[in-house]
Design an enzyme around this catalytic site. Structure first.
Site, PDB file in Angstrom:
ATOM      1  N   GLU A   1      39.103  46.052  39.392  1.00  0.00           N
ATOM      2  CA  GLU A   1      40.217  45.314  38.821  1.00  0.00           C
ATOM      3  C   GLU A   1      40.591  46.060  37.541  1.00  0.00           C
ATOM      4  O   GLU A   1      40.031  45.829  36.472  1.00  0.00           O
ATOM      5  CB  GLU A   1      39.826  43.865  38.520  1.00  0.00           C
ATOM      6  CG  GLU A   1      41.015  43.007  38.106  1.00  0.00           C
ATOM      7  CD  GLU A   1      40.913  42.474  36.678  1.00  0.00           C
ATOM      8  OE1 GLU A   1      41.912  41.947  36.178  1.00  0.00           O
ATOM      9  OE2 GLU A   1      39.833  42.591  36.076  1.00  0.00           O
TER      10      GLU A   1
ATOM     11  N   ASP B   1      35.021  43.343  37.687  1.00  0.00           N
ATOM     12  CA  ASP B   1      35.960  42.703  36.771  1.00  0.00           C
ATOM     13  C   ASP B   1      36.255  43.584  35.561  1.00  0.00           C
ATOM     14  O   ASP B   1      35.381  44.284  35.044  1.00  0.00           O
ATOM     15  CB  ASP B   1      35.357  41.376  36.298  1.00  0.00           C
ATOM     16  CG  ASP B   1      36.262  40.621  35.351  1.00  0.00           C
ATOM     17  OD1 ASP B   1      37.384  40.280  35.754  1.00  0.00           O
ATOM     18  OD2 ASP B   1      35.844  40.393  34.192  1.00  0.00           O
TER      19      ASP B   1
END
EC number: 2.4.1.18
Length: 646
Positions: A361, A308
Site C-alpha cells: 500500500e 500497510d
C-alpha cells in the site's frame, strides 16, 4: 524442544537472519525430566533482571528469575506445571531499577481487552483440510488469474442484535458463504494482530504474533481460514511493519530503553499517528518482523499480506513537520535500513511461499515496487494503485455537466497501468472520517447517485488491474463506515440498494467468467483504446483481451446522464456482437435502455478501424459487448497499448 535456546538460533537471531524466531522466543509448552511446563524466552538486552509472573505464581516473580543465555540479551526459563490458557507477563527490572510489566512480544494468544496479559497457547494440533486449495494455488499464476478482493473489518461487518461480535467460527459460515455468493475470490482482513484500541482498527498493535481475542481463540481463526480455503476463497491480511502503539504493556521501551524503536526520537516518533517506528537497523527487529510475516503463513495458512503504509517506511521524514526532518548518510530522504528490510522481507517470503501475495500500500511514485530485487525493485508482486483511486474519485465527485473538463482524470491511469502490477482499491480509507460513503460521494439525485456508482464499478472492472472493494460498497451503504457499528444491512430492504447488491454480484460473476478481464492484466497486449478522446460527451471506449486474440470485450462507459440512441464505435472484427452486460438494466435500478438481440457490424470505418457498430448508449452506464461470430479478422485493430491524453 530444548529448554535453552540453541547457540545457532541465537546467532542467527542477532544477525537478523532467524526467520522463524517465534519457535525460539515466546512461551512454548515443553517437558523437563518428566515434568510438563513452559519454556519462556524473551529478548531484553538492557534489563538488569527479568522474571516471569502469572497465574501460576500469583504474579510474584521472585521465584521465577530468568537466565541470560546470550551476550546480546536473550533470557530464558523453564517453569514446570504451567498449563495452556494461563496468563503471564514479563517483570523486567530496568538498568535504573524500575519495574516494568510487559506482554510477551511473541505471545500466540492475549487476554481479552481491556486485559493486557499474554496467555499460554500451543498452535499445534489443528487438522487442516485445505490441501486442495493449496495445490490449486500452487498450480496457477496469480498474475493470469482473477483476483477480486472483498475488504473486511471483522468487528463491524455484521454484529448480533445485542451488539456482540460474531466469532471466527460464526464468521466461517456467515461471511464465507456471503463472499462466495457475491463472486469474490479473496477476503482481505484489516489487521488481526492484538491491539488495545478498537478504533485503531488493528493498525496499532501490541501483539504481533497474537491473533486478536475479540473473536475467539487462535484455533478458531485457523478454522475460519480453513473454511475460506474449502470454499475457494483466499485470505489476505493487512500487516503493519511500519509502526507500533505506545501502550505501556507493549513494545515501547520494552526493557526500559528504546529497543524495538530507534533510540533517536526524531527517527522513532511517528507524530502523524502518535506511534513509534521500528528500528530496522537492529538485526533482532528484522528477525522479529520477517518471522512474523512467515508466522501468519506458516501457522494460519494466510495467502498473502497487504503491507500497510509503505510510504512511511521508504522515507525518513514521512508525515513529519519540516523542522524535524533528517537526512540519511547519503544526504537523502530515503530510509535505507527500511528499504533493505523490505527487500529482505520479500526475498524471504517468496523463497518460502512462491505463490504468496505481497501487496504494497504505497501512495508514492517510488519506482519498481513490484519488480524483482535483482532488477533494482522492492520485490513485491502487487501495489495498490492509489493514483487511479484518487483520480477516479475526484472525477466521479465532479458534476457530470463539468466532467468534460476533467477527462484527463479518467484516462491518465492508462499511461502507467503496466508500469507495476496493480490492484485497483476502493478501500476503507476512502469511506471514513468525513469522506462519505462511495454512494454518497456521487453527485445528483438518488437515481443518479446509484447510476454513477454502477458506472464507476463497471469502469473499474474493465480497467487493467486486480480489484478491491471495501465492505458495504457492494449494496450502496449510504452512511460512511461507522467503525463501532455494523453495516446498514437493513438497506437491502429498499429496491435501490437491493438492485445495487444484485448488480455487484452479477458484475463479479461476469469478471470470473471472462478471462479478457484478468488474464493479461499486467501486459499491454491485454488492453487497447478504441476512443479515449470523446471528452465533449465524457465517453470512453476500449478493449480488453485474453491470451486468445479473438477473446475480446469492447467496453463503453458514459459518464453523463445523456442518453445516446445511436452511438457509433469502431470494433476489432467484422461480424456479430452481443451486449454481454449493461449497468443500465432494469433489474439493477437503471432505465432499461439495452442493446437487445444480435448486433451486426457496418463496413463503415470508425476510430481507425475498418468496421463499426451503432449502439444504444444509456445514461451513466457501463456497457460491455462481445463478438460471437467473426466474419473478418481485424487488420489495423491489433491489441496494443493506447495513449490517452493526460
Amino acid at each position: 524442544m530444548s529448554l535453552i535456546p540453541g547457540p545457532e538460533d541465537l546467532y542467527l537471531f542477532h544477525e537478523g537472519n532467524l526467520f522463524r524466531s517465534y519457535r525460539m522466543l515466546g512461551a512454548h509448552l515443553a517437558e523437563s525430566e518428566g515434568e510438563r511446563g513452559v519454556r519462556f524466552a524473551v529478548w531484553a538486552p538492557h534489563a538488569r533482571e527479568v522474571r516471569v509472573v502469572g497465574d501460576f505464581n500469583c504474579w510474584d516473580g521472585s521465584g521465577h528469575v530468568m537466565q541470560k543465555v546470550s551476550t546480546w540479551g536473550v533470557w530464558s526459563l523453564f517453569v514446570p506445571n504451567v498449563r495452556e490458557g494461563e496468563y503471564y507477563k514479563y517483570e523486567i527490572v530496568t538498568s535504573a531499577g524500575t519495574l516494568l510489566y510487559k506482554a510477551d512480544p511473541y505471545a500466540f494468544w492475549s487476554e481479552l481487552k481491556p486485559g493486557t496479559a499474554s496467555r499460554i497457547c500451543s498452535l499445534d494440533g489443528y487438522e487442516w483440510t485445505d490441501r486442495e486449495w493449496q495445490s490449486r494455488k500452487a498450480s496457477q499464476s496469480v498474475y493470469r488469474s482473477p483476483l477480486n478482493i472483498y475488504e473486511v473489518h471483522l468487528g463491524t461487518w455484521k454484529k448480533k442484535p445485542d451488539g456482540a461480535y460474531y466469532s471466527y467460527r460464526e464468521l466461517a459460515s456467515e461471511l464465507v458463504d456471503y463472499v462466495k455468493e457475491m463472486g469474490y475470490t479473496h477476503i482481505e482482513l484489516l489487521p488481526l494482530a492484538e491491539h488495545p484500541y478498537d478504533r485503531s482498527w488493528g493498525y496499532q498493535a501490541t501483539g504481533y504474533y497474537s491473533v486478536t481475542s475479540r473473536f475467539g481463540t487462535p484455533k478458531d481463526f485457523m478454522y475460519f481460514v480453513d473454511c475460506c480455503h474449502r470454499a475457494g476463497i483466499g485470505v489476505i491480511m493487512d500487516w503493519v511493519p511500519g509502526h507500533f502503539v505506545k501502550d505501556e504493556h507493549g513494545l515501547r521501551q520494552f526493557d526500559g530503553q528504546p529497543l524495538y524503536e530507534h533510540s533517536d526520537p526524531t527517527l522513532a516518533e511517528k507524530p502523524e499517528w502518535g506511534t513509534l517506528a521500528f528500528d530496522f537497523s537492529k538485526p533482532e527487529v528484522v528477525s522479529f518482523l520477517i518471522s512474523n510475516a512467515l508466522f501468519w503463513m506458516d501457522m494460519y495458512h494466510i495467502d498473502g499480506l497487504r503491507v500497510d503504509a509503505v510510504a512511511s517506511l521508504l522515507y525518513l521524514n514521512f508525515g513529519k513537520p519540516r523542522e524535524q526532518w533528517v537526512k540519511n548518510v547519503d544526504g537523502g530522504d530515503e530510509n535505507l535500513d527500511a528499504i533493505a528490510f523490505l527487500k529482505k522481507l520479500n526475498r524471504t517470503v517468496f523463497s518460502c511461499y512462491p505463490d504468496a501475495l505481497m501487496m504494497a500500500e504505497d501512495s508514492t511514485a517510488w519506482p519498481l515496487v513490484t519488480s524483482p530485487i535483482d532488477a533494482g525493485g522492492l520485490g513485491f508482486n502487487y501495489k495498490w494503485n492509489m493514483g487511479w483511486m484518487n483520480d477516479m474519485l475526484k472525477y466521479m465527485e465532479t458534476d457530470p455537466y463539468f466532467r468534460h473538463g476533467s477527462h484527463g482524470l479518467l484516462t491518465f491511469s492508462f499511461m502507467y497501468a503496466f508500469s507495476e502490477n496493480y490492484v485497483l482499491p476502493l478501500s476503507h480509507d476512502e469511506v471514513v472520517h468525513g469522506k462519505k460513503s462511495l454512494l454518497n460521494k456521487m453527485p445528483g439525485d438518488y437515481w443518479r447517485k446509484f447510476a454513477n456508482l454502477r458506472v464507476l464499478f463497471g469502469y473499474m472492472m474493465g480497467h487493467p488491474g486486480k480489484k478491491l472493494l471495501f465492505m458495504g460498497g457492494e449494496f450502496g451503504q449510504f452512511d460512511e463506515w461507522k467503525d463501532l457499528d455494523d453495516l446498514d444491512w437493513e438497506m437491502l430492504g429498499y429496491d435501490s440498494h437491493r438492485s445495487m447488491h444484485r448488480y455487484v454480484r452479477d458484475l463479479n460473476q461476469l469478471y470470473l467468467r471472462e478471462p479478457a478481464l484478468w488474464e493479461l492484466d499486467h501486459q499491454p497486449e491485454g488492453f487497447a483504446w478504441i476512443d479515449p478522446h470523446d471528452q465533449r460527451q465524457s465517453v470512453t471506449t476500449f478493449m480488453r483481451s485474453s491470451g486468445n486474440p479473438e477473446d475480446v470485450l469492447v467496453i463503453v462507459c458514459n459518464f453523463t446522464p445523456v442518453y445516446h440512441a445511436k452511438y457509433r464505435i469502431g470494433v476489432p472484427f467484422a461480424g456479430e456482437y452481443v451486449e454481454l452486460f449493461n449497468s443500465d438494466a432494469g433489474e439493477y435500478g437503471g432505465s432499461g435502455k439495452l442493446n437487445e438481440g444480435m448486433l451486426r457490424t457496418d463496413t463503415i470505418p470508425w476510430h481507425d478501424r475498418q468496421d463499426s457498430l451503432h449502439i444504444s448508449l444509456p445514461p451513466l452506464a457501463a456497457v460491455i459487448f462481445k463478438p460471437v461470430k467473426i466474419k473478418r479478422k481485424r487488420t489495423n485493430a491489433t491489441m496494443r497499448r493506447g495513449k490517452a491524453d493526460a
